[in-house]
Design an enzyme around this catalytic site. Structure first.
Site, PDB file in Angstrom:
ATOM      1  N   HIS A 294       0.823  -1.205   0.000  1.00  0.00           N
ATOM      2  CA  HIS A 294       0.000   0.000   0.000  1.00  0.00           C
ATOM      3  C   HIS A 294       0.860   1.259   0.000  1.00  0.00           C
ATOM      4  O   HIS A 294       1.942   1.286   0.588  1.00  0.00           O
ATOM      5  CB  HIS A 294      -0.905   0.013   1.236  1.00  0.00           C
ATOM      6  CG  HIS A 294      -1.968  -1.043   1.190  1.00  0.00           C
ATOM      7  ND1 HIS A 294      -3.053  -0.955   0.355  1.00  0.00           N
ATOM      8  CD2 HIS A 294      -2.098  -2.211   1.869  1.00  0.00           C
ATOM      9  CE1 HIS A 294      -3.825  -2.028   0.521  1.00  0.00           C
ATOM     10  NE2 HIS A 294      -3.265  -2.800   1.430  1.00  0.00           N
TER      11      HIS A 294
ATOM     12  N   ARG B 249      -7.547 -12.095   9.003  1.00  0.00           N
ATOM     13  CA  ARG B 249      -6.854 -10.929   9.581  1.00  0.00           C
ATOM     14  C   ARG B 249      -6.725 -11.112  11.095  1.00  0.00           C
ATOM     15  O   ARG B 249      -7.636 -11.651  11.723  1.00  0.00           O
ATOM     16  CB  ARG B 249      -7.650  -9.651   9.333  1.00  0.00           C
ATOM     17  CG  ARG B 249      -7.919  -9.326   7.879  1.00  0.00           C
ATOM     18  CD  ARG B 249      -8.914  -8.169   7.794  1.00  0.00           C
ATOM     19  NE  ARG B 249      -9.291  -7.834   6.432  1.00  0.00           N
ATOM     20  CZ  ARG B 249     -10.259  -8.425   5.742  1.00  0.00           C
ATOM     21  NH1 ARG B 249     -10.953  -9.419   6.274  1.00  0.00           N
ATOM     22  NH2 ARG B 249     -10.545  -8.043   4.510  1.00  0.00           N
TER      23      ARG B 249
ATOM     24  N   CYS C 157       5.855 -28.034 -15.146  1.00  0.00           N
ATOM     25  CA  CYS C 157       4.491 -27.474 -15.090  1.00  0.00           C
ATOM     26  C   CYS C 157       4.249 -26.701 -16.384  1.00  0.00           C
ATOM     27  O   CYS C 157       4.827 -25.628 -16.587  1.00  0.00           O
ATOM     28  CB  CYS C 157       4.354 -26.563 -13.867  1.00  0.00           C
ATOM     29  SG  CYS C 157       2.888 -25.528 -13.878  1.00  0.00           S
TER      30      CYS C 157
ATOM     31  N   CYS D 229       1.488 -25.243 -17.519  1.00  0.00           N
ATOM     32  CA  CYS D 229       0.671 -24.021 -17.396  1.00  0.00           C
ATOM     33  C   CYS D 229       1.541 -22.822 -17.048  1.00  0.00           C
ATOM     34  O   CYS D 229       1.367 -21.734 -17.580  1.00  0.00           O
ATOM     35  CB  CYS D 229      -0.392 -24.181 -16.325  1.00  0.00           C
ATOM     36  SG  CYS D 229      -1.482 -25.569 -16.542  1.00  0.00           S
TER      37      CYS D 229
HETATM   38  C1  LIG Z   1      -7.753 -10.890   3.806  1.00  0.00           C
HETATM   39  C2  LIG Z   1      -6.469 -10.166   4.072  1.00  0.00           C
HETATM   40  C3  LIG Z   1      -5.973  -9.235   3.177  1.00  0.00           C
HETATM   41  C4  LIG Z   1      -4.806  -8.540   3.450  1.00  0.00           C
HETATM   42  N1  LIG Z   1      -4.268  -7.723   2.509  1.00  0.00           N
HETATM   43  C5  LIG Z   1      -3.118  -7.080   2.753  1.00  0.00           C
HETATM   44  C6  LIG Z   1      -2.536  -6.274   1.762  1.00  0.00           C
HETATM   45  O1  LIG Z   1      -2.991  -6.218   0.629  1.00  0.00           O
HETATM   46  N2  LIG Z   1      -1.432  -5.556   2.084  1.00  0.00           N
HETATM   47  C7  LIG Z   1      -0.901  -5.602   3.329  1.00  0.00           C
HETATM   48  O2  LIG Z   1       0.060  -4.879   3.577  1.00  0.00           O
HETATM   49  N3  LIG Z   1      -1.394  -6.421   4.266  1.00  0.00           N
HETATM   50  C8  LIG Z   1      -2.487  -7.166   4.011  1.00  0.00           C
HETATM   51  N4  LIG Z   1      -3.001  -8.002   4.940  1.00  0.00           N
HETATM   52  C9  LIG Z   1      -2.321  -8.120   6.227  1.00  0.00           C
HETATM   53  C10 LIG Z   1      -1.118  -9.070   6.155  1.00  0.00           C
HETATM   54  O3  LIG Z   1      -1.453 -10.227   5.462  1.00  0.00           O
HETATM   55  C11 LIG Z   1      -0.687  -9.402   7.575  1.00  0.00           C
HETATM   56  O4  LIG Z   1      -0.467  -8.200   8.262  1.00  0.00           O
HETATM   57  C12 LIG Z   1       0.584 -10.227   7.646  1.00  0.00           C
HETATM   58  O5  LIG Z   1       0.547 -11.336   6.794  1.00  0.00           O
HETATM   59  C13 LIG Z   1       0.769 -10.676   9.076  1.00  0.00           C
HETATM   60  O6  LIG Z   1       1.978 -11.379   9.168  1.00  0.00           O
HETATM   61  P1  LIG Z   1       2.413 -12.030  10.523  1.00  0.00           P
HETATM   62  O7  LIG Z   1       3.805 -12.487  10.345  1.00  0.00           O
HETATM   63  O8  LIG Z   1       2.116 -11.114  11.653  1.00  0.00           O
HETATM   64  O9  LIG Z   1       1.403 -13.244  10.755  1.00  0.00           O
HETATM   65  P2  LIG Z   1       1.382 -14.702  10.097  1.00  0.00           P
HETATM   66  O10 LIG Z   1       1.716 -14.693   8.679  1.00  0.00           O
HETATM   67  O11 LIG Z   1       0.085 -15.331  10.501  1.00  0.00           O
HETATM   68  O12 LIG Z   1       2.587 -15.440  10.840  1.00  0.00           O
HETATM   69  C14 LIG Z   1       2.512 -15.868  12.178  1.00  0.00           C
HETATM   70  C15 LIG Z   1       3.211 -17.198  12.279  1.00  0.00           C
HETATM   71  O13 LIG Z   1       3.280 -17.596  13.651  1.00  0.00           O
HETATM   72  C16 LIG Z   1       3.140 -18.987  13.704  1.00  0.00           C
HETATM   73  N5  LIG Z   1       2.746 -19.341  15.077  1.00  0.00           N
HETATM   74  C17 LIG Z   1       1.579 -19.042  15.693  1.00  0.00           C
HETATM   75  N6  LIG Z   1       1.599 -19.530  16.972  1.00  0.00           N
HETATM   76  C18 LIG Z   1       2.801 -20.125  17.128  1.00  0.00           C
HETATM   77  C19 LIG Z   1       3.419 -20.809  18.227  1.00  0.00           C
HETATM   78  N7  LIG Z   1       2.797 -20.971  19.414  1.00  0.00           N
HETATM   79  N8  LIG Z   1       4.661 -21.309  18.068  1.00  0.00           N
HETATM   80  C20 LIG Z   1       5.316 -21.152  16.867  1.00  0.00           C
HETATM   81  N9  LIG Z   1       4.774 -20.538  15.796  1.00  0.00           N
HETATM   82  C21 LIG Z   1       3.537 -20.010  15.945  1.00  0.00           C
HETATM   83  C22 LIG Z   1       2.075 -19.288  12.671  1.00  0.00           C
HETATM   84  O14 LIG Z   1       2.107 -20.639  12.262  1.00  0.00           O
HETATM   85  C23 LIG Z   1       2.459 -18.310  11.556  1.00  0.00           C
HETATM   86  O15 LIG Z   1       3.317 -18.920  10.615  1.00  0.00           O
HETATM   87  C24 LIG Z   1      -4.138  -8.754   4.683  1.00  0.00           C
HETATM   88  C25 LIG Z   1      -4.622  -9.718   5.574  1.00  0.00           C
HETATM   89  C26 LIG Z   1      -5.745 -10.443   5.250  1.00  0.00           C
HETATM   90  C27 LIG Z   1      -6.198 -11.551   6.144  1.00  0.00           C
END
Ligand SMILES: Cc1cc2nc3c(=O)[nH]c(=O)nc-3n(C[C@H](O)[C@H](O)[C@H](O)COP(=O)(O)OP(=O)(O)OC[C@H]3O[C@@H](n4cnc5c(N)ncnc54)[C@H](O)[C@@H]3O)c2cc1C
Length: 448
Positions: free
Chosen positions: A48, A307, A375, A377
């Protein structure tokens, strides 16, 4: 100094990249068998520009800087990004007022080169839009990536920088032991600093250390259509609705057409099912802006992402003592991740007097191409698949997230057996033991 990061999503991995520039031992604990299996796998993939969030929010603080950093990170890490720019399209008078507001907000957030386009210019620039549109905000710095690529690219770069990954290692407890924290995954190990980047489960991890915030899942559903069904010049948004960015219509860098998401509050943090109501909402809303959408029946697949929502709808970033939370990473968490990483690495450097490492590797090498086409495709070659497995892909889906194999029109019907054969050869395991993802068998009995 020993640092533990809990969670191998985009936020934890980005944090590790900035910290790996210093002379520290970094261990990442991930409960799944691979990186990027949580929210970072299924989102809209947009980098963004940074005009959405009010300037006083933590989200605004990191979004615009994150966007700037992704321009460099994408190059260094060889992540394809389509820097087409975002247009926020107004369909009526209220919409026109909204885009003016967003422009002002964006300027306060230091987003460069924002422009308001009138109806005529908009329809000339993006002829696929409905003739009913009235104008748009254009943000040229917005881009889109295939979101599942970024965690993989970071992982490969982090391995080159000596970061140690503990997969299949769920953190089940944290315990203060003097000036250290003991991380319990069944095995117990002490760390000088623990960073909580556990996504939807960051509240559970934080509770071990006495915090009491909650993370609620909010589902977003999508349609994915094959390449060339519809080519757009920009990433298309409606004006925001009820605090969400609304249903986006975009071509990913590989050329597929993606529409979504909706925003549905749910209870179960593992519920990634799609629903008739959710998909109807997505399709109908996308069609209001782009009437020539392909029919739903042409969709390759539908999917949902969750989210990590909080009560006050902002990121939760706390850097208290030797336990730091990077939680509540709803959108724009993907965009903001490099900026959050930059911020916490600076804090770590100052608080722990960290020294720079001399042999930091900024660039990730791309995969060699060659040999048979595996692949058809996506035009993925045997050498690419072999390289993916050599760099850590142990399942068919892990190969998919690294190479795009199985992502095309046949959705893996023809290439899955060939990929399984290569995984079996590279890993020295029987063909029938190759999994789609952990615990999901493809072949149930031995092939004769
Ligand atoms: C529908 C949707 C659309 C979005 N669109 C955008 C976008 O266009 N642009 C943008 O900037 N952001 C977007 N976001 C937000 C973005 O996807 C997230 O902010 C980001 O992916 C979060 O990353 P994270 O590392 O915090 O979480 P995650 O990717 O969920 O990583 C957390 C990790 O922790 C691990 N974990 C959890 N508990 C434990 C435990 N006890 N022990 C060990 N490992 C554990 C999980 O397995 C996971 O791999 C969107 C989100 C959604 C859902």
């Amino acid at each position: 100094m020993k640092i533990a990061i809990i969670g191998a999503g985009i936020v934890g991995l980005a944090a590790a990249r900035e910290l790996s520039k210093y002379d520290v031992d970094i261990h990442i604990f991930e409960k799944n068998e691979d990186v990027g299996m949580g929210t970072s796998k299924a989102n809209t993939g947009i980098i963004h520009a940074g005009f959405d969030d009010p300037p006083e929010t933590i989200r605004a603080k990191f979004c615009q800087r994150g966007n700037e950093l992704w321009h460099r990170w994408a190059q260094e890490l060889s992540i394809p990004v389509s820097w087409k720019g975002e247009i926020i399209v107004a369909r009526d008078y209220d919409g026109l007022k909204k885009i003016e507001e967003l422009k002002n907000r964006g300027e306060k957030n230091k987003v460069p080169s924002l422009e308001i386009w009138g109806r005529k210019k908009l329809l000339k620039k993006e002829p696929k839009l409905s003739s009913e549109v009235q104008g748009a905000l254009f943000a040229p710095t917005g881009g889109v990536m295939e979101s599942f690529f970024a965690p993989v690219a970071l992982y490969e770069n982090l391995v080159d920088n000596g970061v140690i990954f503990h997969f299949n290692s769920e953190v089940k407890g944290l315990d203060e032991k003097g000036d250290k924290i003991e991380v319990d995954t069944g095995k117990k190990e002490k760390f000088d600093l623990v960073i909580n980047a556990a996504g939807l489960y960051a509240d559970k991890i934080a509770r071990f250390m006495g915090y009491d915030f909650e993370i609620f899942p909010k589902k977003g559903e999508y349609f994915l259509f094959p390449k060339i069904t519809l080519q757009l010049n920009y990433i298309i948004f409606p004006t925001p609705l009820n605090g969400t960015k609304g249903v986006v219509i975009e071509n990913t860098p590989s050329g597929t057409l993606m529409i979504g998401p909706n925003a549905q509050e749910i209870e179960d943090k593992e519920d990634k099912s799609t629903t008739e109501e959710g998909l109807n909402f997505v399709y109908e809303n996308a069609k209001k802006l782009v009437p020539s959408l392909p029919p739903r029946s042409k969709s390759l697949r539908q999917f949902a992402g969750l989210r990590a929502e909080t009560n006050d709808r902002d990121f939760i970033i706390t850097l208290d003592g030797n336990f730091w939370n990077l939680a509540g990473m709803r959108s724009p968490g993907l965009t903001a991740a490099p900026a959050i990483a930059e911020f916490i690495a600076k804090e770590a450097r100052e608080r722990y007097s960290l020294k720079r490492r001399e042999n930091y590797v900024a660039r990730r090498s791309t995969y060699p191409r060659g040999g048979k086409i595996v692949c058809d495709c996506e035009g993925v070659t045997e050498l690419e698949v072999r390289e993916a497995v050599r760099r850590g892909a142990i399942t068919v889906e892990a190969v998919k997230r690294r190479t795009m194999a199985t992502m095309g029109s046949c959705q893996g019907a023809f290439c899955t057996p060939k990929i399984m054969k290569i995984i079996s050869e590279e890993r020295g395991i029987p063909y029938e033991k190759v999994e789609l993802k952990k615990g999901a068998w493809i072949v149930h009995s031995k092939i004769r």
